[in-house]
Scaffold this active site. Structure first.
Site, PDB file in Angstrom:
ATOM      1  CB  CYS A  52      -0.941  -0.001   1.199  1.00  0.00           C
ATOM      2  SG  CYS A  52      -2.033  -1.438   1.233  1.00  0.00           S
ATOM      3  CG  HIS A  89      -6.268   1.457  -0.290  1.00  0.00           C
ATOM      4  ND1 HIS A  89      -5.097   2.067  -0.715  1.00  0.00           N
ATOM      5  CD2 HIS A  89      -5.869   0.430   0.531  1.00  0.00           C
ATOM      6  CE1 HIS A  89      -4.057   1.443  -0.199  1.00  0.00           C
ATOM      7  NE2 HIS A  89      -4.493   0.441   0.558  1.00  0.00           N
ATOM      8  CB  CYS A 139      -1.265   0.172   7.728  1.00  0.00           C
ATOM      9  SG  CYS A 139      -2.844  -0.026   6.865  1.00  0.00           S
ATOM     10  N   GLY A 166       0.673  -4.081   4.170  1.00  0.00           N
ATOM     11  CA  GLY A 166       0.510  -5.510   4.365  1.00  0.00           C
ATOM     12  C   GLY A 166       1.805  -6.203   4.737  1.00  0.00           C
TER      13      GLY A 166
END
Length: 417
Positions: free
Chosen positions: A115, A371, A401, A403
């Site tokens: 991300c 997103h 954040c 993954g």
């Protein structure tokens, strides 16, 4: 230019009064942003980009970069694409750049840190400029989530799975959200109330036209799922905001991950989305020579790791780390773009860091806007700088954040006041 060079030398000799004064100084070797634009964000699988491929979206946005900046493409030495789901992204960015009008002397690469890929691409180009390896480059983040996800096709090797944290890297994102909700007692109500606020802010921003200066229209083809007929469409607005969303309506949505918990839903989690965003970076001295408008200064970015099973709280670790490196506090930050992967992690980060909610995700976040994994890092820069300009504020902080248990944060100074 001579005055700026003198100020640069003096800044190394004279201790600055604070971290804020240090990052807001202007020096010829600063890495600056001269353009920050993005596509509209479209609903995955059913929106305006559902039949568009990654290569065309990247190509279209790169053409817009040339048009909007009026830059000589030969000045661009490297282009970095942040992307998660497409294993052939390195092919895509090189071919798309050539087709868009960049010469074969403009290099290209892709990067994937889930991300944060868009911010990682920005950091990579900025670092190259800072080190003197290049003078000018483009960071672009793009994701076609309509093409499918990035879940592992098979488990890791059995030796790797003997390590619990390594095995936890396979947990679905929804499971990690439920872990955060349970471990830190983030209630369903708190998550729904946060999500409702995100939708309402996005609605307000969209109605007021606040997104207009960051979005460029993209023309593409879309296929009717029933007749198979194709027609040309031009997308100009984000498709994610659901006007009229309330806490009451969200509280009726069923849990999205019932195998793991009952707090995260389709209403309080980020949307599956297609989209792209691009940032043009160069040295300040180069921008001045090329008569490019200086929108902002890139200050820096950092990354950190944490337990994969609670990956969502990554910003709560990355933000203090970045601020500490520049002798800053949250009081010094004017606008914060914190990715709303899930309301669970957003509420946790908001409360744990003590962030003033009035300056975080002023236009709503990923719950309302979407997103697109690889694009979010650059999308946040576009949105955050636009909001800084609207409010005539200076300091932008972005974070997300990541993954497998990581967090990243970036710091920028708006120079259009």
């Amino acid at each position: 230019m001579a005055t700026e060079r003198l100020n640069s030398i003096l800044s190394h000799l004279t201790p600055t009064k604070s971290g804020l004064s240090a990052i807001t100084q202007k020096n010829p070797d600063d890495v600056v942003i001269t353009l920050a634009i993005r596509t509209p964000l479209a609903k995955g699988f059913k929106g305006g980009f559902k039949d568009t491929q990654l290569d065309y979206l990247v190509y279209s946005l790169l053409k817009k970069v040339i048009q909007k900046s009026n830059i000589d493409p030969q000045m661009v030495e490297d282009i970095c694409l942040g992307n998660v789901n497409d294993g052939k992204a390195a092919y895509t960015i090189r071919a798309a750049a050539l087709a868009a009008g960049f010469p074969n002397t403009s290099a290209a690469s892709s990067v994937n840190r889930f991300c944060s890929s868009g911010l990682k691409a920005t950091q990579d180009i900025a670092n190259q400029i800072s080190l003197g390896n290049i003078e000018c480059g483009i960071a672009i983040g793009a994701e076609m989530m309509s093409a499918g996800g990035d879940r592992l096709a098979k488990p890791f090797h059995e030796e790797i799975l003997k390590n619990q944290e390594a095995a936890d890297c396979m947990q679905p994102m929804g499971q990690t959200s439920e872990n955060v909700g349970k471990d830190f007692d983030i209630s369903r109500e708190a998550q729904d109330r946060f999500a409702a606020e995100s939708y309402q802010r996005a609605e307000r921003a969209q109605k007021a036209g606040w997104f207009d200066d960051e979005i460029v229209p993209i023309t593409t083809m879309i296929k009717d799922p029933k007749s198979g007929e194709e027609k040309q469409v031009t997308l100009t607005k984000d498709e994610g905001p659901r006007w009229g969303t309330t806490y009451e309506s969200l509280s009726k949505v069923r849990p999205a991950f019932p195998d793991y918990g009952d707090r995260s839903t389709g209403g309080n989690s980020s949307q599956v989305t297609d989209g792209a965003a691009a940032v043009l970076l160069m040295k300040r001295s180069t921008a001045l020579k090329m008569n490019q408008p200086i929108l902002a200064k890139y200050v820096g970015a950092t990354v950190t790791g944490l337990a994969p099973r609670i990956m969502g709280i990554g910003p709560s670790l990355a933000i203090p780390k970045l601020l500490g490196k520049h002798n800053l506090s949250l009081d010094d930050i004017d606008i914060i773009e914190l990715n709303e992967a899930f309301a669970s992690m957003a509420v946790y980060c908001l409360n744990t860091l003590g962030i003033d909610h009035s300056k975080m995700n002023v236009r709503g976040g990923a719950i309302a806007l979407g997103h697109p994994l690889g694009a979010t890092g650059t999308r946040q820069i576009c949105t955050g700088l636009s909001e800084c300009r609207r409010q005539k504020k200076k300091i932008l902080l972005t974070s997300m954040c990541i993954g497998t248990g990581q967090g990243m944060a970036g710091l920028f100074v708006n120079e259009i006041l």
